[in-house]
Motif scaffolding. Structure first.
Motif, PDB file in Angstrom:
ATOM      1  N   MET A   7     -32.023  66.112  31.199  1.00 37.08           N
ATOM      2  CA  MET A   7     -31.708  67.041  30.121  1.00 37.08           C
ATOM      3  C   MET A   7     -31.941  66.325  28.802  1.00 37.08           C
ATOM      4  O   MET A   7     -32.041  65.105  28.745  1.00 37.08           O
ATOM      5  CB  MET A   7     -30.249  67.501  30.211  1.00 37.08           C
ATOM      6  CG  MET A   7     -29.934  68.346  31.438  1.00 37.08           C
ATOM      7  SD  MET A   7     -28.189  68.735  31.531  1.00 37.08           S
ATOM      8  CE  MET A   7     -28.001  69.740  30.053  1.00 37.08           C
ATOM      9  N   THR A   8     -31.996  67.092  27.716  1.00 36.24           N
ATOM     10  CA  THR A   8     -32.064  66.476  26.402  1.00 36.24           C
ATOM     11  C   THR A   8     -30.774  65.698  26.164  1.00 36.24           C
ATOM     12  O   THR A   8     -29.764  65.939  26.817  1.00 36.24           O
ATOM     13  CB  THR A   8     -32.233  67.551  25.316  1.00 36.24           C
ATOM     14  OG1 THR A   8     -31.250  68.551  25.529  1.00 36.24           O
ATOM     15  CG2 THR A   8     -33.617  68.156  25.392  1.00 36.24           C
ATOM     16  N   PRO A   9     -30.799  64.736  25.208  1.00 36.50           N
ATOM     17  CA  PRO A   9     -29.615  63.889  24.988  1.00 36.50           C
ATOM     18  C   PRO A   9     -28.341  64.708  24.857  1.00 36.50           C
ATOM     19  O   PRO A   9     -28.327  65.771  24.239  1.00 36.50           O
ATOM     20  CB  PRO A   9     -29.961  63.143  23.715  1.00 36.50           C
ATOM     21  CG  PRO A   9     -31.450  63.057  23.728  1.00 36.50           C
ATOM     22  CD  PRO A   9     -31.909  64.358  24.331  1.00 36.50           C
ATOM     23  N   LEU A  51     -41.375  61.187  29.130  1.00 35.10           N
ATOM     24  CA  LEU A  51     -40.095  61.354  29.812  1.00 35.10           C
ATOM     25  C   LEU A  51     -39.307  60.046  29.798  1.00 35.10           C
ATOM     26  O   LEU A  51     -38.087  60.025  29.607  1.00 35.10           O
ATOM     27  CB  LEU A  51     -40.341  61.814  31.253  1.00 35.10           C
ATOM     28  CG  LEU A  51     -39.124  62.329  32.028  1.00 35.10           C
ATOM     29  CD1 LEU A  51     -38.504  63.523  31.340  1.00 35.10           C
ATOM     30  CD2 LEU A  51     -39.522  62.685  33.448  1.00 35.10           C
ATOM     31  N   TYR A  52     -40.018  58.946  29.986  1.00 38.26           N
ATOM     32  CA  TYR A  52     -39.403  57.624  29.980  1.00 38.26           C
ATOM     33  C   TYR A  52     -38.678  57.371  28.660  1.00 38.26           C
ATOM     34  O   TYR A  52     -37.556  56.871  28.631  1.00 38.26           O
ATOM     35  CB  TYR A  52     -40.488  56.563  30.220  1.00 38.26           C
ATOM     36  CG  TYR A  52     -40.007  55.129  30.087  1.00 38.26           C
ATOM     37  CD1 TYR A  52     -39.480  54.467  31.188  1.00 38.26           C
ATOM     38  CD2 TYR A  52     -40.120  54.446  28.880  1.00 38.26           C
ATOM     39  CE1 TYR A  52     -39.067  53.157  31.080  1.00 38.26           C
ATOM     40  CE2 TYR A  52     -39.717  53.147  28.769  1.00 38.26           C
ATOM     41  CZ  TYR A  52     -39.180  52.492  29.864  1.00 38.26           C
ATOM     42  OH  TYR A  52     -38.764  51.182  29.743  1.00 38.26           O
ATOM     43  N   GLU A  53     -39.299  57.740  27.542  1.00 39.82           N
ATOM     44  CA  GLU A  53     -38.721  57.495  26.230  1.00 39.82           C
ATOM     45  C   GLU A  53     -37.442  58.304  26.016  1.00 39.82           C
ATOM     46  O   GLU A  53     -36.563  57.933  25.242  1.00 39.82           O
ATOM     47  CB  GLU A  53     -39.738  57.819  25.121  1.00 39.82           C
ATOM     48  CG  GLU A  53     -40.900  56.860  25.057  1.00 39.82           C
ATOM     49  CD  GLU A  53     -40.452  55.437  24.788  1.00 39.82           C
ATOM     50  OE1 GLU A  53     -39.455  55.254  24.063  1.00 39.82           O
ATOM     51  OE2 GLU A  53     -41.102  54.502  25.306  1.00 39.82           O
ATOM     52  N   MET A  54     -37.327  59.445  26.692  1.00 37.62           N
ATOM     53  CA  MET A  54     -36.163  60.310  26.487  1.00 37.62           C
ATOM     54  C   MET A  54     -34.928  59.823  27.239  1.00 37.62           C
ATOM     55  O   MET A  54     -33.817  60.319  27.004  1.00 37.62           O
ATOM     56  CB  MET A  54     -36.494  61.746  26.923  1.00 37.62           C
ATOM     57  CG  MET A  54     -37.587  62.393  26.089  1.00 37.62           C
ATOM     58  SD  MET A  54     -37.965  64.065  26.660  1.00 37.62           S
ATOM     59  CE  MET A  54     -36.423  64.877  26.324  1.00 37.62           C
ATOM     60  N   ILE A  55     -35.116  58.882  28.157  1.00 41.75           N
ATOM     61  CA  ILE A  55     -33.959  58.373  28.901  1.00 41.75           C
ATOM     62  C   ILE A  55     -33.200  57.390  28.014  1.00 41.75           C
ATOM     63  O   ILE A  55     -33.723  56.341  27.640  1.00 41.75           O
ATOM     64  CB  ILE A  55     -34.407  57.682  30.199  1.00 41.75           C
ATOM     65  CG1 ILE A  55     -35.157  58.664  31.098  1.00 41.75           C
ATOM     66  CG2 ILE A  55     -33.196  57.111  30.934  1.00 41.75           C
ATOM     67  CD1 ILE A  55     -35.737  58.007  32.335  1.00 41.75           C
ATOM     68  N   THR A  84     -39.562  48.879  32.288  1.00 43.24           N
ATOM     69  CA  THR A  84     -38.640  49.577  33.199  1.00 43.24           C
ATOM     70  C   THR A  84     -37.276  49.710  32.534  1.00 43.24           C
ATOM     71  O   THR A  84     -36.903  48.924  31.665  1.00 43.24           O
ATOM     72  CB  THR A  84     -38.467  48.803  34.519  1.00 43.24           C
ATOM     73  OG1 THR A  84     -37.926  47.497  34.233  1.00 43.24           O
ATOM     74  CG2 THR A  84     -39.777  48.670  35.256  1.00 43.24           C
ATOM     75  N   LYS A  85     -36.578  50.740  32.963  1.00 44.72           N
ATOM     76  CA  LYS A  85     -35.212  50.949  32.496  1.00 44.72           C
ATOM     77  C   LYS A  85     -34.272  51.002  33.704  1.00 44.72           C
ATOM     78  O   LYS A  85     -34.479  51.811  34.621  1.00 44.72           O
ATOM     79  CB  LYS A  85     -35.089  52.252  31.700  1.00 44.72           C
ATOM     80  CG  LYS A  85     -35.753  52.199  30.329  1.00 44.72           C
ATOM     81  CD  LYS A  85     -35.549  53.499  29.554  1.00 44.72           C
ATOM     82  CE  LYS A  85     -36.188  53.402  28.164  1.00 44.72           C
ATOM     83  NZ  LYS A  85     -36.010  54.664  27.385  1.00 44.72           N
TER      84      LYS A  85
END
Length: 840
Positions: A7-9, A51-55, A84-85
């Protein structure tokens, strides 16, 4: 594959899930009953950079229909541009920490300022789980709702409010130990164990759909002994204010049913001034034995010595052994108390909530107790007493150049009667404070028959410490002497000016103080020997609760003190005490499912039937936690079960009684045809009662001492001669007069004990040993367990001292020679002492 949707933040207004799925190599999902729900995974920027940046932290995720909030996001960048996150997310339920209530509540759940002066009982209110949830969560802005499944009784709680939603849920699971929290997103669901654990028919079989079974019996959290401490309240008692001893009479009957003044008076006859804690202990013991009824006869236990009798429930033979003539009527409360305080170390033999077995030789065996009438008069310098007087100091002396040659009072010189504080020689009211030539600064105190004049002792009126109109008693300090002598005059003339008009005259106005003080004339009223005092007391004496069955099987495991100020009745707290025990090791089994089996997680609350054909093990176990690794096709379950405890019997009995009583209510409503059937049900309940009560009694045995050295058990030393000097606030005893003896403590024959003594030897030499007793018979004494050296404060320990087979009690004895003197701080004993430093 399970979908992990981003989801968004969470902090953003937009809350719609994105139509994109996070690609993960690893995913780990955990659940544990009443604990944090958590998932963790690794995301790669090479798969979907946007998508990665939004996590990021506070982003929301969806997995299996449940929302998770990212709380930790650690990014690692490596050569080649791959990043990686490592992500850890909590279930949204944990956001209850953001719901906060700052106010306390009253019984209508409205805001209320805390009032620490209120009695605890007055502040304690009854709450249901629904009440607490309503107060913390009703109308919250974060969208949390709540449901309660199962039956929970109301409980008395204090200091509700002033915390977060998490504090509320913690209070619920601590207060209602049967409660289980299992949320559905932002819906908080609270279940009873009966509602939560359900058998849905799933089976696990080793080597069929299970690849690994790991058994574990965990005894690390066993608790089978706890100290229970209830609430306090303010109580007004009529207290005895006399000096006691053989030269004073006091109250022998209770005041409005309160035995406090009689207890204090009898204790004073033995030279004891009881502390508030000691008074509370004796009052609690009286309440336990007879509820304060001096004429009561207890139940007959079938022994040859007959039933227990009187205020303190003595057997007649025991009472006769400790009683002192002429106070030999066991049904008189005063007589029972005289016998009670004639028992050596009696305060160490009682606990206030169970019966006691007096032991030890009487302090005054068969010695008559003589109580003389009170003397309302005293000496102005009590440490000297009468002392000695020169002829010129005495009343009636006709020399020394006085007018008319007559001395109308008694002079107490600073040499023959040293001391600064001037004490009232008689009770009364301060009538005048003034100055008169010849009397100098003076004070008069008037009672029914006399006026006493204190003169010539005070340089200024500021040296007189009482005020006009003040009531004083014999012995009260009225001023400070800073001259060469104090002159005391006694007259029946209440007007000081008229009395002074007869100064130096032998006309009967002035009386001989020495004769009056020594004769103890009682013609003048001295007032009451009792007064009213308020004290904060426990509603009942704190007690130790033991699960004897668990102790016998696993050994003693003391737990932390359980304090709950909402309890005002010992029986209620004793009934709930088992809920705070863990009497048996938990059976924990870890199960790993075979890789080709159904991989959706087993959610908490299931009852799983586990079979292990190889050794014949078959059991229904509760799922209390699980770990799920969908990427590795691995699911591990933690199953748990505990042995049946006394709580089961209590609950079973309560259900039987409740059902039977409800059946009787139905009869009263007109179902008379069921009378025979339901009466039979009640009869069965009553027949089961004796067996159940026996089991309950086994968990409430008298406790004389704990294990592991966590409690000071031997803290009372008597004997020796006490010097005026002290060391670190502790008295110094001269051991050459007689040895010091600790109070008796319970021992178990054939076991071993550990002891510690903290003390300081100030002179000579000293050693200590332990006496072992069986009833009133001394069996033997140990070799020296401590030998003292004159090198200051000493902390000495002795472990594994073997107890003789037949011994039931022991006590520590300290003796000395060559002028041995010792200052004692504390003595401790217990089993398996491992850390003596905790006792300092």
């Amino acid at each position: 594959m399970q979908q992990l949707v981003l989801m968004t933040p969470h902090k953003s207004k937009a809350k719609e899930p994105l139509d994109r799925v996070i690609i993960w190599e690893t995913l780990h999902m955990q659940w544990e009953k009443n604990s944090t729900y958590q998932i963790s995974f690794t995301a790669y920027n090479a798969r979907d950079a946007d998508l990665y940046e939004m996590i990021s932290v506070e982003s929301s995720l969806w997995l299996n229909g449940q929302e998770w909030i990212v709380k930790k996001c650690d990014e690692t960048k490596q050569n080649g541009g791959v990043a990686t996150k490592e992500v850890t997310a909590w279930h949204v339920y944990n956001q209850v920490v953001q719901v906060y209530q700052y106010d306390k509540v009253d019984d209508n759940y409205g805001a209320k300022a805390d009032n620490s002066n209120e009695d605890t009982a007055a502040k304690a209110k009854e709450y249901s789980i629904q009440d607490l949830l309503d107060y913390y969560f009703k109308g919250n802005e974060l969208g949390f709702t709540y449901e309660v499944h199962g039956n929970f009784s109301k409980r008395k709680l204090t200091d509700v409010g002033g915390g977060s939603g998490k504090d509320c849920l913690s209070k619920i699971v601590e207060t209602w130990t049967d409660a289980i929290i299992y949320p559905d997103n932002r819906k908080i669901q609270i279940y009873s164990a009966a509602e939560f654990f359900k058998d849905r028919g799933r089976r696990l079989d080793y080597q069929h759909n299970v690849s690994m079974v790991k058994d574990g019996n965990d005894s690390s959290e066993i608790i089978n002994i706890i100290k229970c401490v209830g609430g306090k309240h303010t109580v007004e008692h009529t207290v005895y204010t006399g000096t006691g001893g053989t030269n004073a009479a006091g109250p022998t009957e209770p005041v409005n049913g309160d035995w406090t003044p009689v207890i204090q008076y009898v204790a004073s006859l033995y030279g004891m001034k009881l502390t508030d804690a000691q008074l509370n202990l004796v009052r609690a013991q009286i309440n336990t034995e007879s509820s304060g009824r001096e004429g009561v006869t207890g139940g007959d236990d079938g022994l040859a010595d007959g039933p227990a009798k009187g205020l303190l429930q003595f057997k007649q033979r025991t009472f006769d052994y400790y009683s002192r003539p002429p106070y030999t009527n066991v049904y008189k409360g005063f007589d029972s108390l005289v016998a009670f305080f004639n028992i050596p170390n009696i305060l160490g033999q009682i606990n206030g909530y169970t019966g006691y077995s007096p032991h030890g030789a009487p302090l005054h065996p068969h010695e008559q107790l003589v109580i003389n009438p009170p003397n309302p008069w005293g000496w102005p310098f009590p440490s000297v007493g009468e002392g000695s007087f020169m002829t010129a100091q005495k009343f009636g002396f006709t020399g020394g150049g006085r007018t008319n040659g007559f001395h109308d009072g008694l002079d107490f010189g600073s040499i023959d009667h040293p001391g600064t504080d001037v004490h009232a020689i008689h009770g009364g009211v301060v009538q005048t404070i003034g100055y008169m030539r010849g009397l100098e600064n003076y004070v008069t105190i008037v009672s029914n028959d006399y006026m006493v004049v204190y003169q010539e002792a005070f340089y200024s009126q500021s040296d007189i410490t009482v005020k006009v109109g003040q009531q004083v008693k014999t012995g009260d300090v009225i001023g400070h002497r800073n001259t060469s002598h104090l002159h005391i005059g006694i007259t029946k003339e209440k007007d000081i000016n008229k009395a002074v008009g007869s100064a130096f005259s032998d006309n009967g106005t002035w009386l001989d103080p020495l004769t009056i003080i020594k004769s103890g004339s009682t013609s003048d009223a001295v007032g009451s020997d009792t007064s009213t005092a308020s004290s904060e007391e426990y509603y009942f004496q704190p007690f130790i609760y033991r699960d004897e069955k668990s102790i016998k099987e696993w050994g003693p495991y003391p737990g932390p003190e359980w304090t709950d100020e909402s309890y005002t009745n010992a029986d209620d707290m004793r009934k709930d005490a088992p809920l705070h025990l863990k009497p048996n090791p938990s059976l924990a089994i870890e199960v790993e499912l075979a890789a080709d089996q159904y991989m959706d997680p087993y959610f908490g609350g299931e009852v799983i039937r586990l079979a292990r054909p190889g050794d014949g093990f078959i059991a229904n176990l509760n799922v209390v936690s699980w770990d799920w690794y969908p990427w590795a096709k691995k699911l591990s379950l933690s199953l748990n079960s505990t042995t049946r405890t006394i709580i089961d019997y209590q609950n079973q009995r309560a259900r039987k009684v409740e059902n039977a009583l409800q059946a009787q209510i139905d009869q009263l409503k007109g179902l008379s045809h069921k009378i025979g059937q339901q009466s039979q049900a009640l009869t069965q309940v009553l027949e089961n009662k004796s067996e159940t009560d026996k089991a309950l009694e086994a968990t409430s045995q008298d406790v004389d001492w704990l294990t592991n050295g966590k409690v000071n058990l031997v803290t009372s030393l008597s004997g020796g001669s006490i010097d005026s000097a002290t060391y670190n606030g502790s008295p110094i005893y001269d051991l050459t007069t007689s040895p010091l003896s600790s109070n008796f403590f319970a021992v178990s024959g054939g076991s071993s004990i550990s002891m510690q003594l903290s003390a300081n030897l100030t002179d000579g030499s000293a050693q200590a040993y332990v006496e072992f007793w069986a009833g009133d018979t001394k069996l033997e004494q140990s070799a020296t367990v401590y030998a003292f050296a004159r090198d200051g404060w000493q902390v000495m320990a002795r472990s594994n001292l073997i107890v003789p087979t037949n011994a039931t009690t022991g006590r520590l004895v300290i003796s000395g020679d060559s002028g041995g003197k010792i200052s004692r701080a504390q003595v401790n004993c217990g089993y398996k002492v491992t850390d003596w430093s905790e006792l300092r």
